[in-house]
Design a protein around this motif. Structure first.
Motif, PDB file in Angstrom:
ATOM      1  N   CYS A  29      49.966  28.836  62.240  1.00  0.00           N
ATOM      2  CA  CYS A  29      48.762  28.530  63.004  1.00  0.00           C
ATOM      3  C   CYS A  29      47.606  28.436  62.016  1.00  0.00           C
ATOM      4  O   CYS A  29      47.456  29.305  61.159  1.00  0.00           O
ATOM      5  N   PRO A  30      46.772  27.402  62.108  1.00  0.00           N
ATOM      6  CA  PRO A  30      45.668  27.270  61.156  1.00  0.00           C
ATOM      7  C   PRO A  30      44.621  28.381  61.284  1.00  0.00           C
ATOM      8  O   PRO A  30      43.857  28.601  60.353  1.00  0.00           O
ATOM      9  N   TYR A  31      44.603  29.087  62.417  1.00  0.00           N
ATOM     10  CA  TYR A  31      43.589  30.126  62.639  1.00  0.00           C
ATOM     11  C   TYR A  31      44.129  31.544  62.522  1.00  0.00           C
ATOM     12  O   TYR A  31      43.358  32.469  62.284  1.00  0.00           O
ATOM     13  N   LYS A  32      45.443  31.703  62.703  1.00  0.00           N
ATOM     14  CA  LYS A  32      46.011  33.056  62.663  1.00  0.00           C
ATOM     15  C   LYS A  32      46.951  33.268  61.486  1.00  0.00           C
ATOM     16  O   LYS A  32      47.177  34.389  61.085  1.00  0.00           O
ATOM     17  N   GLY A  33      47.538  32.215  60.975  1.00  0.00           N
ATOM     18  CA  GLY A  33      48.457  32.351  59.842  1.00  0.00           C
ATOM     19  C   GLY A  33      49.903  32.157  60.259  1.00  0.00           C
ATOM     20  O   GLY A  33      50.195  31.467  61.229  1.00  0.00           O
ATOM     21  N   GLN A  34      50.808  32.806  59.519  1.00  0.00           N
ATOM     22  CA  GLN A  34      52.240  32.639  59.754  1.00  0.00           C
ATOM     23  C   GLN A  34      52.736  33.639  60.784  1.00  0.00           C
ATOM     24  O   GLN A  34      52.504  34.831  60.657  1.00  0.00           O
ATOM     25  N   GLU A  70      52.081  39.371  61.373  1.00  0.00           N
ATOM     26  CA  GLU A  70      52.078  40.634  60.637  1.00  0.00           C
ATOM     27  C   GLU A  70      51.031  40.650  59.541  1.00  0.00           C
ATOM     28  O   GLU A  70      50.479  41.691  59.226  1.00  0.00           O
ATOM     29  N   HIS A  71      50.784  39.497  58.946  1.00  0.00           N
ATOM     30  CA  HIS A  71      49.773  39.370  57.883  1.00  0.00           C
ATOM     31  C   HIS A  71      48.907  38.155  58.195  1.00  0.00           C
ATOM     32  O   HIS A  71      49.018  37.111  57.544  1.00  0.00           O
ATOM     33  N   PRO A  72      48.039  38.280  59.211  1.00  0.00           N
ATOM     34  CA  PRO A  72      47.246  37.119  59.624  1.00  0.00           C
ATOM     35  C   PRO A  72      46.211  36.726  58.582  1.00  0.00           C
ATOM     36  O   PRO A  72      45.917  37.483  57.653  1.00  0.00           O
ATOM     37  N   ILE A  73      45.644  35.550  58.785  1.00  0.00           N
ATOM     38  CA  ILE A  73      44.520  35.100  57.962  1.00  0.00           C
ATOM     39  C   ILE A  73      43.422  36.152  58.099  1.00  0.00           C
ATOM     40  O   ILE A  73      43.162  36.631  59.204  1.00  0.00           O
ATOM     41  N   GLU A  86      42.847  39.138  62.786  1.00  0.00           N
ATOM     42  CA  GLU A  86      43.231  40.517  62.448  1.00  0.00           C
ATOM     43  C   GLU A  86      43.281  41.413  63.686  1.00  0.00           C
ATOM     44  O   GLU A  86      43.972  42.425  63.693  1.00  0.00           O
ATOM     45  N   ALA A  87      42.577  41.038  64.750  1.00  0.00           N
ATOM     46  CA  ALA A  87      42.558  41.836  65.982  1.00  0.00           C
ATOM     47  C   ALA A  87      43.927  41.911  66.657  1.00  0.00           C
ATOM     48  O   ALA A  87      44.164  42.796  67.471  1.00  0.00           O
ATOM     49  N   VAL A  88      44.840  40.997  66.316  1.00  0.00           N
ATOM     50  CA  VAL A  88      46.183  41.032  66.890  1.00  0.00           C
ATOM     51  C   VAL A  88      47.259  41.260  65.821  1.00  0.00           C
ATOM     52  O   VAL A  88      48.447  41.112  66.092  1.00  0.00           O
ATOM     53  N   ALA A  89      46.849  41.655  64.631  1.00  0.00           N
ATOM     54  CA  ALA A  89      47.799  41.877  63.533  1.00  0.00           C
ATOM     55  C   ALA A  89      48.876  42.881  63.939  1.00  0.00           C
ATOM     56  O   ALA A  89      48.572  43.967  64.430  1.00  0.00           O
TER      57      ALA A  89
END
Length: 124
Positions: free
Chosen positions: A71-76, A97-100, A106-109
């Motif tokens: 996801c371009p906003y949350k990461g892998q 697990e390791h968001p952008i 990071e609020a849902v990491a």
């Protein structure tokens, strides 16, 4: 002091809020998750997604898979298959697990989200 937001933060369409309701997730008669600490993530015109803390998920009913998405906003995102009795739901659960490193991602990491077309999600 002025805090400068990154360009990605400014463009991010993500809003995350605490969900005050009790949220349960069931599959094949098994309760997979039960929480009062879910977070609701809203992203543009997509349906809201509930993220649940790992401590409130029956991790013994999940098997890690090799599937990933970006996801371009949350990461892998990493995925899990639900194994409940004689039923399996492949890649039905995902987590960042390791968001952008932006606050909304990071609020849902580390929290887990479930595809609502595969499991039953109840808010009470």
């Amino acid at each position: 002091t002025k805090v400068r937001m990154s360009e990605l933060e400014l463009k991010s369409p993500i809003v995350v809020e605490a969900n005050p309701r009790r949220v349960t997730v069931t599959f094949n008669g098994y309760t997979i998750a039960d929480t009062r600490a879910a977070r609701t993530l809203r992203e543009r015109s997509l349906p809201p997604v509930l993220y649940i803390p790992r401590d409130d998920v029956q991790m013994n009913l999940l098997e890690r898979t090799q599937h990933h998405s970006q996801c371009p906003y949350k990461g892998q995102a990493s995925y899990y298959t639900i194994v409940a009795g004689d039923e399996r739901a492949t890649n039905a659960v995902w987590t960042y697990e390791h968001p952008i490193p932006i606050p909304m991602a990071e609020a849902v990491a580390g929290m887990l989200a479930f595809y609502p077309n595969i499991v039953t999600i109840t808010e009470a």
